[in-house]
Each structure stands twice: as C-alpha cells, then as structure tokens.
Enzyme design. Structure first.
Site, PDB file in Angstrom:
ATOM      1  N   GLY A  23       0.839  -1.196   0.000  1.00  0.00           N
ATOM      2  CA  GLY A  23       0.000   0.000   0.000  1.00  0.00           C
ATOM      3  C   GLY A  23       0.867   1.236   0.000  1.00  0.00           C
ATOM      4  CB  SER A  24       0.062   4.708   0.833  1.00  0.00           C
ATOM      5  OG  SER A  24      -0.481   4.447   2.117  1.00  0.00           O
ATOM      6  N   GLY A  46       2.882   2.098   5.289  1.00  0.00           N
ATOM      7  CA  GLY A  46       4.088   1.351   5.673  1.00  0.00           C
ATOM      8  C   GLY A  46       4.782   1.966   6.877  1.00  0.00           C
ATOM      9  CD  GLU A  75       6.845  -5.636  -2.589  1.00  0.00           C
ATOM     10  OE1 GLU A  75       7.093  -4.668  -3.344  1.00  0.00           O
ATOM     11  OE2 GLU A  75       7.530  -6.664  -2.541  1.00  0.00           O
ATOM     12  CB  CYS A 124       2.943   0.107  -7.020  1.00  0.00           C
ATOM     13  SG  CYS A 124       2.999  -1.546  -7.716  1.00  0.00           S
TER      14      CYS A 124
END
Ligand code: NAD
Length: 501
Positions: free
Chosen positions: A235-236, A240, A257, A291
């Site tokens: 995700g963003s 994270g 990721e 992404c």
C-alpha cells in the site's frame, strides 16, 4: 439492484462465494465504473479477527509437517480453479477496481503464473551445505515453515498481490490471513471461495487460508498479534510507516511493498516509436493507478519537443470510458479522493511553473464514476509535487543535457520501485543498470517501468520499503532458516581453535 450489482452476484455465485451481503453492513462495496453501490458487508470485530488468527495458527501446526511437494498440490488445485474461473474473477476485478477487461484478466493470469511457479518451487525449497573448518563435521542450512503470514493489500492489485504472497506461503508451509483493501472486498471473497474449494480438494486443514474484512483497524489486529511472525503489507508509504514500527516493536518481520514514483529516461538514440508506446502504456494503464506507473519522463533536450508532440497526439486519441467496454483503454479513478488528488496535483504543478501539455480535466462518462483525461505536464524543474506519488494518470516531463544529470534527477525522489531507460546506446543502458545508475528495485531497458513478470523478484528500495515478492528467491521471506552443524567424528574440535579441556 443495478445491472452491475446483478452481474456481481452472478459472478460471486459461480465463484462459490454465495451472497455475502448484509443490509445494514458498515462496509459499502462500490463499483468505480459508475459509483453505484453493489451491496454492504459487515466488518469483523477485533475478537473475531483474533479467533481467525488462532484457527490459522492451529492449521499451521498441522500444515508445517506436510511434505512441501504435497503442499504444492493445494496450490496446483488453486491454479486450476483460477484457470477455470479466469473470466469471472477478471470481470470482478474490473467491476471492483475499475481495470479494463484485458488488465483484469491479466491480473488473474498473474495469479495462475505464480501458482505454477510455487508448485515447482515446492520441490526446490533448498538450503546450502557449507564447508566447515572442523574435521569430521558437516554444516548445512534448512528452511522451515514460519507460521501465520498476515497479508495486507491495496485496492489496485486486489487479487494478484494476495496470490504472490499466498502461493509462496502455502508451499513454504505457512497459513495466510488476508486483510484486503476495504475498497475491494468482493474480489477477496471470490479468491477465498476458490482457495476454500482448492483446500477441500487437497484436504488442507480448516482455517489455513482466511480473509478479514474491515478497514485499517482490522489490519492493526494482524500488525499487533505476536502469533503473526510476518506481516506482508502492500500500500502507500504512509501505511508502511505506520505498520513497520508497530510490527518491529514486537520484533516481528515485515515485507513492505509501498509507493513508487517511477521514471523513464529517454536518451537521444532512443527508438521513439517504441518509447512512445512503452510510455503511454506505463503512464495511463490502469488509469495511472499502478505502483509501477510511469510518473516522470527525463528526456534529453535534443529530442524533447519531438517526444512531447508525439505523446500529446497519442494521449488525445485514448479511448476513455467504462472498463467493461472492449475498446476502452483508460478506465476510472477509484474514488472521489483520488480524483481530488489528481486535480490538486495538476493545480500545484502548474502553479510551480509547469506547462499543461494535455489533459488534466474531468472526462465526461455516464454515471457517477471519476474519469479524467490523463495529463502531461512539462516541468521547469523537479518540484515537491513531482517528487510525490499522485495515484492517477499524471506524467511530468523533465529535461536533461548529460546523463549524470539524468541519473541525479532520476534518483532524487524518496521512492525506489521501478525505472527504465529508452536508449540504443549500450553504454548508457549498462550505466543505467549499474551502481551509479537507477537506485530502484527494478531497472528496465527499452520497456516502461510497469508490467513485471512473476519470475523475477518484485519490489523496491528507499520509501518503497525494501521488500521482495514473487519470483527469484523471494520465497525465503516466508520461511525461517536453521543452521545445523553435525559432528560425525569421535573428536570434539572447537571452532576458532578454542581449547577447553
Ligand atoms: P493504502 O495504504 O491506503 O491501503 C493499503 C492497505 O493498508 C489497505 O488494506 C488498508 O486498509 C491498510 N491499512 C492502511 N493503514 C493501515 C494501518 N495503519 N495498519 C494496518 N493496515 C492499514 O493504499 P491504497 O490506496 O489501497 O493503494 C495505493 C498505494 O499502494 C499506492 O501508494 C501504491 O503505490 C501502493 N502499492 C504498492 C505496490 C508495491 O508492490 N510496491 C503494489 C500495489 C500498490
């Protein structure tokens, strides 16, 4: 019920997920195609989530002792079911995430590919044998199953990201508890129904694969539970930065990721026809919501005008509309906040002195979906808005005069996911992939930064989080390493020559 809702229910029935909807559910499932409500689901409570993790832990304790090639048979069954249901699951991805038909199907194909890879891998989970300094001794590594793997996933790859993690985790002997994006819950339920059927066929323990419904608060249950040794979170970067320290506080592991801000350098020798095709696919595919989407072009000053003219022409013929129409290439943004972020970024970039070459406005498509004309903005320099990831089809153009300057611009951003160079000059290509070139986890030559295959390790550096998933040796993240030394002599020599008598 809308047509989309009826179609969704038919698909869920065929996938074996039944009717999961509850009239007063707190989670609203919407299609970005027209903004319509498909139905409502109920979030798990924290206590229910803890029970799910407990059942996964119990399943793990049985599963870890099943030989890995036998575990592979479960993933083979899952791959077969995905082949059988590819059209349905692909259509559900289009309905829920707004991907065009071909990309929805491509995402399911990626799941099938990772299942194939994992089945082969189930016979190849190997450790090293290492030379020892002690006579009559042998040293080796074994890789053992890790435990319950928590998977937190983003809306934009609603099914593939789970499969990248789950297919490897299952053959590695782990259980998987999945917290999908609250924007794409139905695709998760569809996958879970297929995993349950594969589990029945292969005779796996109950609870080995589970889904938790809810927003970030249910994600936090996974993050904080000490029975979850690995949290794989996609995700963003903002997410994270919240998840990583919490997992670290209990000394758990994370596989992150996160966001990207991917660039392509276009050098004077580039094959411009090929570069334009590669750039357009990478920048506007999935409406710029990958992404790995291309967000920055760094083009040599000698070819800039030619490239921008060609890109503008290509952009202005792009078919924008419902992703269910076969001719559409640009579908919707996921929701209103994504649309607002796109508008705000265009405004900021032009306020920074950028020249709006094309797009940047709302596109007129029937219904209440959020469609835009993909934007190209020619920037005088790399300002803060260019360095930020705006999850939309926004392409900034930067200009360079020598390659070192291009590399410096390229690496100036905080993210480090994917990158590419278009050049026919072998020196430039090799330098780009060398230590002085791209600082990203993925560096491509003469293709754009998006559209990775599952055979390679996928992931990025810096604020992208450093994780690696999918192919190569990414499987090691889902196992624990045990180093074993065996003495088959009659002596007891100590390492480093230590005497102890
Ligand atoms: P997001 O960060 O808003 O949400 C991702 C997931 O994290 C969701 O399931 C959400 O519920 C959960 N979450 C959010 N905060 C949390 C918290 N504090 N604790 C636990 N869980 C939490 O991202 P999104 O909008 O769904 O997806 C877009 C972003 O994902 C982009 O930044 C994109 O670059 C990134 N992404 C990265 C990759 C990659 O492989 N690097 C792949 C896909 C998407």
């Amino acid at each position: 019920m809308t047509d989309i809702a009826i179609r969704t229910q038919d698909i869920l029935d065929r996938l074996g997920a039944g009717n999961p909807f509850v009239a007063d559910g707190d989670l609203v499932c919407r299609s970005p195609i027209d903004g319509s409500e498909i139905g409502r689901l109920r979030s798990h409570t924290a206590d229910e989530a803890a029970d799910v993790i407990g059942r996964a832990q119990a399943a793990f304790e049985q599963w870890r002792s099943v030989p890995a090639p036998v575990r592979g048979q479960f993933v083979r069954e899952l791959g077969e079911l995905l082949r059988e249901h590819k059209d349905d699951l692909g259509a559900l991805v289009s309905i829920e995430a707004g991907k065009i038909v071909s990309e929805g199907l491509g995402e399911v194909q990626e799941m099938i590919d990772i299942c194939d890879l994992a089945v082969g891998l189930s016979r190849q989970l190997h450790g090293l044998t290492i030379a020892t300094e002690r006579p009559g001794h042998r040293m080796m590594e074994q890789w053992h199953p890790l435990g319950v793997v928590g998977v937190i996933s983003a809306f934009n790859f609603p099914v593939a990201v789970w499969s990248w993690n789950a297919a490897l985790a299952f053959v590695c002997g782990d259980a998987v508890v999945w917290k999908p994006s609250e924007k794409t819950l139905l695709t998760a339920l569809g996958c879970q129904a297929l995993a349950a059927e594969a589990g029945r066929r292969a005779g796996v323990p109950e609870g080995l694969s589970a889904v938790l419904l809810g927003d970030y608060r249910i994600g936090e249950v996974l993050v904080d539970d000490p029975r979850v040794p690995l949290v794989s979170a996609t995700g963003s970067t903002r997410m994270g930065k919240q998840v990583a320290p919490r997992v670290a506080a209990r000394l758990g592991r994370t596989l992150l990721e996160l966001g990207g801000n991917n660039a392509a350098i276009v050098a004077p020798s580039a094959d411009l026809d090929l570069a334009v095709r590669g750039i357009v696919f990478s920048a506007v595919g999935t409406a710029g919501q990958r992404c790995t989407s291309l967000r920055r072009i760094i083009v040599h000053e000698s070819i800039k005008d030619d490239l921008v003219t060609r890109l503008k022409a290509a952009y202005e013929t792009l078919p924008i509309g419902s992703p269910l129409e076969a001719s559409t290439l640009v579908g919707p943004l996921v929701d209103q906040p994504a649309f607002d972020a796109f508008g705000a970024a265009v405004e900021q970039a032009t306020a920074d002195g950028g020249d709006l070459v094309t797009g940047g406005t709302a596109a007129d498509v029937e219904g209440d979906g959020f469609y835009v004309h993909p934007a190209i903005i020619d920037m005088p320099k790399q300002t803060e808005i260019v360095k930020a990831e705006t999850f939309a089809p926004l392409l900034y153009v930067l200009t360079y005069s020598d390659l070192d300057e291009a590399f410096a611009l390229h690496n100036e951003v905080a993210q480090g996911l994917s990158s590419s160079i278009f050049t026919l000059n072998v020196r430039e290509a090799e330098q780009f992939m060398s230590v002085v070139g791209s600082d990203c986890g993925i560096a491509n030559v003469n293709i754009g930064p998006s559209g990775a295959e599952i055979g390679g390790a996928f992931g990025g550096e810096k604020e992208t989080g450093g994780g690696r998933e999918s192919g190569s040796d990414a499987w090691r993240a889902y196992m624990r390493r045990s180093t074993n030394t065996v003495n088959y002599s009659t002596e007891l020599p100590l390492a480093q020559g230590v005497e102890f008598v």
